[in-house]
Motif scaffolding. Structure first.
Motif, mmCIF file in Angstrom:
data_model
loop_
_atom_site.group_PDB
_atom_site.id
_atom_site.type_symbol
_atom_site.label_atom_id
_atom_site.label_comp_id
_atom_site.label_asym_id
_atom_site.label_seq_id
_atom_site.Cartn_x
_atom_site.Cartn_y
_atom_site.Cartn_z
ATOM 1 N N PRO A 60 -25.378 -6.529 42.169
ATOM 2 C CA PRO A 60 -25.943 -6.334 43.511
ATOM 3 C C PRO A 60 -27.458 -6.533 43.535
ATOM 4 O O PRO A 60 -28.218 -5.665 43.160
ATOM 5 N N LEU A 61 -27.866 -7.704 44.011
ATOM 6 C CA LEU A 61 -29.273 -8.077 43.979
ATOM 7 C C LEU A 61 -29.810 -8.494 45.338
ATOM 8 O O LEU A 61 -30.971 -8.274 45.651
ATOM 9 N N VAL A 62 -28.952 -9.094 46.156
ATOM 10 C CA VAL A 62 -29.415 -9.692 47.410
ATOM 11 C C VAL A 62 -29.857 -8.640 48.415
ATOM 12 O O VAL A 62 -30.904 -8.768 49.054
ATOM 13 N N HIS A 63 -29.050 -7.590 48.586
ATOM 14 C CA HIS A 63 -29.346 -6.542 49.553
ATOM 15 C C HIS A 63 -29.102 -5.171 48.923
ATOM 16 O O HIS A 63 -28.287 -5.044 48.003
ATOM 17 N N ALA A 64 -29.770 -4.175 49.426
ATOM 18 C CA ALA A 64 -29.530 -2.817 48.942
ATOM 19 C C ALA A 64 -28.090 -2.405 49.201
ATOM 20 O O ALA A 64 -27.486 -1.659 48.424
ATOM 21 N N GLU A 65 -27.519 -2.932 50.302
ATOM 22 C CA GLU A 65 -26.142 -2.586 50.674
ATOM 23 C C GLU A 65 -25.106 -3.236 49.760
ATOM 24 O O GLU A 65 -23.917 -2.907 49.818
ATOM 25 N N SER A 66 -25.545 -4.158 48.912
ATOM 26 C CA SER A 66 -24.607 -4.863 48.040
ATOM 27 C C SER A 66 -23.941 -3.949 47.025
ATOM 28 O O SER A 66 -22.901 -4.295 46.452
ATOM 29 N N ILE A 67 -24.525 -2.788 46.778
ATOM 30 C CA ILE A 67 -24.011 -1.889 45.755
ATOM 31 C C ILE A 67 -22.612 -1.380 46.083
ATOM 32 O O ILE A 67 -21.772 -1.224 45.188
ATOM 33 N N LEU A 68 -22.313 -1.143 47.368
ATOM 34 C CA LEU A 68 -21.013 -0.566 47.719
ATOM 35 C C LEU A 68 -19.853 -1.530 47.451
ATOM 36 O O LEU A 68 -18.878 -1.149 46.791
ATOM 37 N N PRO A 69 -19.904 -2.778 47.927
ATOM 38 C CA PRO A 69 -18.816 -3.692 47.572
ATOM 39 C C PRO A 69 -18.751 -3.960 46.071
ATOM 40 O O PRO A 69 -17.664 -4.178 45.527
ATOM 41 N N ALA A 70 -19.889 -3.918 45.398
ATOM 42 C CA ALA A 70 -19.877 -4.102 43.944
ATOM 43 C C ALA A 70 -19.130 -2.957 43.272
ATOM 44 O O ALA A 70 -18.341 -3.177 42.335
ATOM 45 N N ARG A 71 -19.349 -1.747 43.739
ATOM 46 C CA ARG A 71 -18.622 -0.602 43.180
ATOM 47 C C ARG A 71 -17.127 -0.695 43.486
ATOM 48 O O ARG A 71 -16.287 -0.361 42.642
ATOM 49 N N ALA A 72 -16.802 -1.145 44.686
ATOM 50 C CA ALA A 72 -15.388 -1.304 45.046
ATOM 51 C C ALA A 72 -14.722 -2.303 44.108
ATOM 52 O O ALA A 72 -13.576 -2.111 43.683
ATOM 53 N N HIS A 73 -15.430 -3.361 43.789
ATOM 54 C CA HIS A 73 -14.895 -4.357 42.861
ATOM 55 C C HIS A 73 -14.699 -3.756 41.472
ATOM 56 O O HIS A 73 -13.686 -4.010 40.809
ATOM 57 N N ALA A 74 -15.676 -2.973 41.022
ATOM 58 C CA ALA A 74 -15.566 -2.340 39.705
ATOM 59 C C ALA A 74 -14.352 -1.420 39.639
ATOM 60 O O ALA A 74 -13.629 -1.381 38.632
ATOM 61 N N ILE A 75 -14.106 -0.685 40.709
ATOM 62 C CA ILE A 75 -12.946 0.212 40.760
ATOM 63 C C ILE A 75 -11.658 -0.599 40.734
ATOM 64 O O ILE A 75 -10.712 -0.274 40.023
ATOM 65 N N ALA A 76 -11.625 -1.679 41.506
ATOM 66 C CA ALA A 76 -10.433 -2.526 41.537
ATOM 67 C C ALA A 76 -10.150 -3.127 40.170
ATOM 68 O O ALA A 76 -8.989 -3.278 39.771
ATOM 69 N N GLN A 77 -11.196 -3.447 39.433
ATOM 70 C CA GLN A 77 -11.014 -4.002 38.094
ATOM 71 C C GLN A 77 -10.285 -3.020 37.184
ATOM 72 O O GLN A 77 -9.433 -3.420 36.391
ATOM 73 N N THR A 78 -10.624 -1.750 37.295
ATOM 74 C CA THR A 78 -9.958 -0.750 36.450
ATOM 75 C C THR A 78 -8.480 -0.619 36.789
ATOM 76 O O THR A 78 -7.702 -0.077 36.006
ATOM 77 N N MET A 79 -8.100 -1.129 37.959
ATOM 78 C CA MET A 79 -6.709 -1.054 38.399
ATOM 79 C C MET A 79 -5.993 -2.398 38.254
ATOM 80 O O MET A 79 -4.885 -2.586 38.750
ATOM 81 N N GLY A 80 -6.643 -3.337 37.578
ATOM 82 C CA GLY A 80 -6.045 -4.648 37.381
ATOM 83 C C GLY A 80 -6.097 -5.545 38.589
ATOM 84 O O GLY A 80 -5.351 -6.532 38.680
ATOM 85 N N LEU A 81 -6.992 -5.242 39.538
ATOM 86 C CA LEU A 81 -7.078 -6.014 40.781
ATOM 87 C C LEU A 81 -8.470 -6.621 40.977
ATOM 88 O O LEU A 81 -8.890 -6.878 42.098
ATOM 89 N N GLY A 82 -9.167 -6.854 39.866
ATOM 90 C CA GLY A 82 -10.532 -7.360 39.967
ATOM 91 C C GLY A 82 -10.633 -8.718 40.636
ATOM 92 O O GLY A 82 -11.455 -8.917 41.530
ATOM 93 N N GLU A 83 -9.794 -9.659 40.214
ATOM 94 C CA GLU A 83 -9.853 -11.000 40.794
ATOM 95 C C GLU A 83 -9.470 -10.981 42.272
ATOM 96 O O GLU A 83 -10.108 -11.645 43.097
ATOM 97 N N GLN A 84 -8.437 -10.206 42.610
ATOM 98 C CA GLN A 84 -8.010 -10.115 44.006
ATOM 99 C C GLN A 84 -9.113 -9.511 44.879
ATOM 100 O O GLN A 84 -9.373 -9.977 45.995
#
Length: 224
Positions: A90-114
Motif C-alpha cells: 500500500p503506497l499510492v494512498h493512505a486508504e490502500s492499507i485496508l484492501p491490502a489487509r483484506a488480501h492478506a487475510i484472504a491469502q491465509t484462507m487460500g483465496l489470495g489470487e481470487q
C-alpha cells in the motif's frame, strides 16, 4: 555506462564460500534490458525458472494494468519457466492499507489470487469503494468468502503484520513506486513495458542455461 558498471562493481560481491556466485559479474553485467541491481546475489532463484516478485497496490491503475493485462501475456509466453509471487504494497494512498489487509487475510484462507483479482475488478471496473467495510464485504461475497468473517478478522487487526512484512521487504529494495518487479530477488526492472520485461527474462533464462551447461564449480577437477 562507465559509472553504471563502476557502481555495480562496488555493490556486487561474491558471497564467501559460495562458488555458485563466482562468475556473477561476467554472467550478468551484459544482461539485456533496462534494470538495476537491488541485491548482491540472487535470492530465491531456481536453475530453470525465473522468479518474479511483484509489489502491487490495489488502488494503483498501473498495478491494475500490470496484473490484469501485461503479466498474463508474459506468463502465457513463458509458462513453467516463470514463477510469479505478489506482495500487497500500500503506497499510492493512505486508504490502500485496508484492501491490502483484506488480501492478506484472504491469502491465509487460500483465496489470495481470487481476492487480488476481485479487488482490482471492483475498484477499476465496477467503481466499488474498496477502502471501506461495505465495499470489502461486497468483494468478499463475490469470491465466496463470508463477508462477516472478513470484517471480523479486520476488526481484530489481522493482516497488519503481513503488510508490515511486505513494507519492510519493499524498503530493503528501496521501492519508491508501484508496481515494482524484482527478478530472481536481485534485479529490478526500470522499464515496465512488455518488451523490456521479456528482454530481462530471456537474458536470465539464457544465463541459467549457460550455467547448467558449465556445471557447478567445486574448486576441484573431476576424477578420471
Amino acid at each position: 555506462m562507465f559509472f553504471h558498471i563502476c557502481a555495480l562493481l562496488l555493490t556486487l560481491s561474491v558471497i564467501p564460500g559460495s562458488p555458485v556466485y563466482a562468475d556473477l559479474m561476467d554472467d550478468y553485467l551484459s544482461l539485456p534490458g533496462s534494470y538495476r541491481f537491488v541485491r548482491r546475489a540472487p535470492e530465491g532463484a531456481t536453475e530453470n525458472r525465473v522468479l518474479v516478485t511483484v509489489f502491487e497496490d490495489f488502488l494503483c491503475p498501473s498495478c491494475y494494468h500490470m496484473v490484469t493485462e501485461l503479466l498474463p501475456k508474459i506468463q502465457k509466453k513463458y509458462q513453467d519457466r516463470l514463477a510469479v509471487q505478489f506482495f500487497a504494497y500500500p503506497l499510492v494512498h493512505a486508504e490502500s492499507i485496508l484492501p491490502a489487509r483484506a488480501h492478506a487475510i484472504a491469502q491465509t484462507m487460500g483465496l489470495g489470487e481470487q481476492m487480488q483479482q476481485a479487488l482490482f475488478r471492483a475498484h477499476f471496473e465496477e467503481q466499488i469503494d474498496t477502502t471501506n467495510r461495505s465495499g470489502l464485504a461486497r468483494v468478499a461475497h463475490s469470491i465466496g468468502l463470508d463477508p462477516d468473517l472478513l470484517l471480523s478478522r479486520l476488526d481484530k487487526g489481522e493482516g497488519k503484520a503481513e503488510i508490515e512484512k511486505n513494507l519492510t521487504l519493499g524498503q530493503t529494495y528501496r521501492l519508491d513506486a508501484v508496481p515494482s518487479l524484482v527478478f530472481d530477488g536481485w534485479i529490478m526492472a526500470k522499464d515496465l513495458t512488455q518488451e523490456n520485461l521479456e528482454k530481462i527474462i530471456d537474458g536470465l533464462l539464457a544465463r541459467k542455461g549457460g550455467a547448467a551447461k558449465k556445471g557447478p564449480k567445486t574448486g576441484q577437477s573431476k576424477k578420471k
